[in-house]
Scaffold this motif. Structure first.
Motif, PDB file in Angstrom:
ATOM      1  N   ASN A 159       0.840  -1.189   0.000  1.00 25.84           N
ATOM      2  CA  ASN A 159       0.000   0.000   0.000  1.00 25.84           C
ATOM      3  C   ASN A 159       0.879   1.245   0.000  1.00 25.84           C
ATOM      4  O   ASN A 159       1.913   1.277   0.670  1.00 25.84           O
ATOM      5  N   VAL A 160       0.453   2.268  -0.731  1.00 23.21           N
ATOM      6  CA  VAL A 160       1.096   3.581  -0.692  1.00 23.21           C
ATOM      7  C   VAL A 160      -0.008   4.614  -0.497  1.00 23.21           C
ATOM      8  O   VAL A 160      -0.941   4.697  -1.301  1.00 23.21           O
ATOM      9  N   LEU A 161       0.091   5.403   0.576  1.00 27.67           N
ATOM     10  CA  LEU A 161      -0.890   6.434   0.900  1.00 27.67           C
ATOM     11  C   LEU A 161      -0.186   7.776   0.941  1.00 27.67           C
ATOM     12  O   LEU A 161       0.855   7.927   1.588  1.00 27.67           O
ATOM     13  N   LEU A 162      -0.725   8.770   0.250  1.00 31.21           N
ATOM     14  CA  LEU A 162      -0.178  10.121   0.227  1.00 31.21           C
ATOM     15  C   LEU A 162      -1.188  11.064   0.841  1.00 31.21           C
ATOM     16  O   LEU A 162      -2.342  11.121   0.383  1.00 31.21           O
ATOM     17  N   LYS A 163      -0.767  11.815   1.864  1.00 31.07           N
ATOM     18  CA  LYS A 163      -1.689  12.714   2.531  1.00 31.07           C
ATOM     19  C   LYS A 163      -0.936  13.859   3.188  1.00 31.07           C
ATOM     20  O   LYS A 163      -0.046  13.627   4.013  1.00 31.07           O
ATOM     21  N   LYS A 209      -2.331  -8.945  -0.341  1.00 36.68           N
ATOM     22  CA  LYS A 209      -1.627  -8.028   0.543  1.00 36.68           C
ATOM     23  C   LYS A 209      -1.678  -8.550   1.973  1.00 36.68           C
ATOM     24  O   LYS A 209      -2.698  -9.064   2.418  1.00 36.68           O
ATOM     25  N   THR A 210      -0.578  -8.391   2.681  1.00 34.10           N
ATOM     26  CA  THR A 210      -0.569  -8.778   4.090  1.00 34.10           C
ATOM     27  C   THR A 210      -1.402  -7.821   4.925  1.00 34.10           C
ATOM     28  O   THR A 210      -2.144  -8.237   5.815  1.00 34.10           O
ATOM     29  N   LEU A 211      -1.288  -6.518   4.625  1.00 34.71           N
ATOM     30  CA  LEU A 211      -2.024  -5.497   5.368  1.00 34.71           C
ATOM     31  C   LEU A 211      -2.900  -4.695   4.420  1.00 34.71           C
ATOM     32  O   LEU A 211      -2.527  -4.449   3.267  1.00 34.71           O
ATOM     33  N   THR A 212      -4.063  -4.292   4.909  1.00 37.08           N
ATOM     34  CA  THR A 212      -4.915  -3.325   4.227  1.00 37.08           C
ATOM     35  C   THR A 212      -4.862  -2.031   5.019  1.00 37.08           C
ATOM     36  O   THR A 212      -5.012  -2.053   6.248  1.00 37.08           O
ATOM     37  N   ALA A 213      -4.642  -0.909   4.354  1.00 34.80           N
ATOM     38  CA  ALA A 213      -4.458   0.366   5.046  1.00 34.80           C
ATOM     39  C   ALA A 213      -5.371   1.428   4.471  1.00 34.80           C
ATOM     40  O   ALA A 213      -5.681   1.421   3.276  1.00 34.80           O
ATOM     41  N   ALA A 214      -5.816   2.346   5.336  1.00 32.15           N
ATOM     42  CA  ALA A 214      -6.605   3.502   4.937  1.00 32.15           C
ATOM     43  C   ALA A 214      -6.272   4.635   5.891  1.00 32.15           C
ATOM     44  O   ALA A 214      -6.007   4.405   7.079  1.00 32.15           O
ATOM     45  N   VAL A 215      -6.278   5.866   5.396  1.00 29.46           N
ATOM     46  CA  VAL A 215      -5.928   7.011   6.232  1.00 29.46           C
ATOM     47  C   VAL A 215      -6.956   8.122   6.029  1.00 29.46           C
ATOM     48  O   VAL A 215      -7.432   8.354   4.920  1.00 29.46           O
ATOM     49  N   THR A 216      -7.338   8.768   7.130  1.00 29.65           N
ATOM     50  CA  THR A 216      -8.198   9.942   7.110  1.00 29.65           C
ATOM     51  C   THR A 216      -7.581  10.984   8.031  1.00 29.65           C
ATOM     52  O   THR A 216      -6.506  10.784   8.601  1.00 29.65           O
ATOM     53  N   ASP A 217      -8.276  12.107   8.215  1.00 31.84           N
ATOM     54  CA  ASP A 217      -7.798  13.134   9.143  1.00 31.84           C
ATOM     55  C   ASP A 217      -7.851  12.665  10.591  1.00 31.84           C
ATOM     56  O   ASP A 217      -7.235  13.279  11.465  1.00 31.84           O
ATOM     57  N   LYS A 218      -8.573  11.584  10.856  1.00 36.01           N
ATOM     58  CA  LYS A 218      -8.763  11.115  12.230  1.00 36.01           C
ATOM     59  C   LYS A 218      -7.822   9.979  12.609  1.00 36.01           C
ATOM     60  O   LYS A 218      -7.458   9.850  13.775  1.00 36.01           O
ATOM     61  N   PHE A 219      -7.444   9.131  11.663  1.00 34.08           N
ATOM     62  CA  PHE A 219      -6.699   7.926  12.041  1.00 34.08           C
ATOM     63  C   PHE A 219      -6.028   7.295  10.829  1.00 34.08           C
ATOM     64  O   PHE A 219      -6.334   7.627   9.674  1.00 34.08           O
TER      65      PHE A 219
END
Length: 455
Positions: A159-163, A209-219
């Motif tokens: 996973n790649v998350l940009l924030k 994928k071993t991990l599933t990831a998600a990002v918001t302003d809270k967590f």
């Protein structure tokens, strides 16, 4: 008596605060006095706040790699000299409208580069290489490459998350976060997830994928696909563990086995999770702020993709792996009632707008339907679609694989065709379009990407 003329300036300013931008511009042409009153930071700061452009980063920068070829000439006539300079927030608003107008008119600068791109957001071009992640900054230092070392030089990045200038990636059971500081990237935190077990028999996800990831302003939400019944919530900028949630226990499910999860969606402080338990397909909402489960929707087919907004939740439903079409169910989050049922392309995105519209595709057409009021627009692109994304407020960028088009989705009108080439992926924000090219210039040099910049 000229009632308007004798009003104090403060009263006039309060009246002008209730006008929209078009009426303000018209009133500025009435007289010098009105123009000077309307040329107020208080008035235009409100307009920028209403249209959510208070802090657009590209409006604050005067210099750019992509220079505006339009020459600006200073006026020296007597009328211009009698007027004060345009206030800060009106200049800010004018620059915003100027960029938006150039999108519609097709005024842009195109740069061709050999930079490979697998992700783009907020001026950062990322490419996952064999041993590290390379980053190019647009427009500050496109020719200079920065590197982020991977935890495992030879492992795959899941996973790649940009924030907000942060890069978060997962590799195996590892989570790393890096923060952009000017033209450098400094590590913020590293997480190594331990293997956990559940007292019930977990149903493993069929995920690569071993991990599933998600990002918001809270967590930052991490789900371990080898034991998916636990959700771990981290502070997304500090990496501190804030909550471990056992979905199985908190939902008071049957004791035979844990649910079998298919997908998750996170928005704000809400998490939507799709799962199957006791041959029932369910979608549940979890509120991170209150720590409680909210709405639960039952579906006759398994959901493999969820899309949410502040008012609606939609799910793609299908049990046939190789079928191109699927059902698209939409529920109101206020009434818990299903408000629409469509058929859509299984592999193309679904977009929910803030004003209660849904944009989806089927075959060679793009449909826009109103979920609150009656609204029906159809756009025929006459070829196979690859992807689409929403830009500005009423414009849709469409990737046809061999061309890149801009549509006015509110009126169903094609505005521009920016590029004709073998297009692989497309990313866009208010200022830039980044196009990854799939073909080769020659046998030794890959085509890289196009960068389309609006001034």
């Amino acid at each position: 008596m000229d009632f308007i003329h004798i009003l104090p300036l403060e009263i006039l300013e309060e009246i002008f605060l209730f006008l929209d931008s078009i009426d303000l511009i018209r009133c500025s042409c009435v007289s010098y006095r009105w123009r000077e009153v309307i040329n107020s930071n208080k008035i235009w700061a409100k307009r920028c706040a209403v249209e959510k452009i208070l802090h657009k980063p590209y409006l604050r920068k005067k210099d750019s790699l992509f220079l505006n070829p339009t020459k600006m000439y200073k006026t020296t006539d007597s009328i211009s000299n009698r007027l004060t300079a345009t206030c800060h927030w009106r200049s800010h608003y004018n620059r915003y409208m100027y960029v938006k107008r150039n999108w519609k008119r097709g005024h842009y600068t195109m740069l061709r580069t050999k930079v490979k791109t697998s992700h783009y957001k907020e001026g950062m071009l990322l490419n996952i290489e064999d041993a590290r992640i390379s980053v190019h900054l647009v427009p500050e230092s496109l020719e200079e490459k920065f590197y982020i070392e991977k935890k495992d030089r030879f492992g795959m990045v899941d996973n790649v998350l940009l924030k907000d200038g942060h890069i978060i990636y997962t590799q195996g059971r590892y989570v790393g976060c890096f923060k952009r500081d000017g033209n450098t990237f400094s590590p913020l935190y590293e997480l190594e997830l331990e293997r956990s077990s559940c007292e019930y028999q977990p149903s493993r996800n069929h995920a690569d994928k071993t991990l599933t990831a998600a990002v918001t302003d809270k967590f930052l939400l991490i789900q371990d696909n080898q034991n998916p019944c636990y959700f771990r919530f981290y502070h997304w900028t500090k990496g501190t563990l804030e909550r471990v949630l056992s979905v199985h226990k908190s939902l008071s499910l049957v004791r035979s086995s844990c649910p079998e999860f298919s997908c998750i969606e996170a928005l704000g402080d809400k998490v939507y999770v799709s799962y199957t338990v006791s041959n029932k397909n369910l979608i549940s909402q979890y509120n991170f702020t209150t720590g409680k489960w909210g709405h639960t929707f039952e579906t006759h087919l398994r959901a493999f993709e969820l899309v949410s907004s502040n008012n609606f939740l939609c799910a793609k439903l299908s049990d046939i792996a190789f079928e191109k079409s699927c059902e698209l169910n939409v529920w109101s989050l206020h009434t818990k009632i299903e408000v629409a049922l469509f058929c859509t392309n299984k592999n193309l995105p679904v977009i929910l707008t803030q004003d209660g519209k849904i944009i989806f595709t089927e075959h060679e057409s793009i449909y826009v339907r109103g979920l609150v009021t009656s609204f029906d627009v159809e756009m025929n692109v006459a070829t196979r679609l690859e992807s689409m994304c929403l830009v500005w407020d009423k414009m849709l960028l469409v990737n046809l694989g061999s061309a890149l088009q801009l549509w006015d989705w509110a009126n169903g009108i094609r505005l521009q065709t920016f590029l004709r080439d073998a297009i692989s992926n497309v990313w866009a924000d208010d200022k830039l379009i980044v196009v990854s090219i799939s073909r080769f210039i020659n046998s030794y040099s890959p085509a890289g990407a196009y960068i389309i910049a609006f001034w």
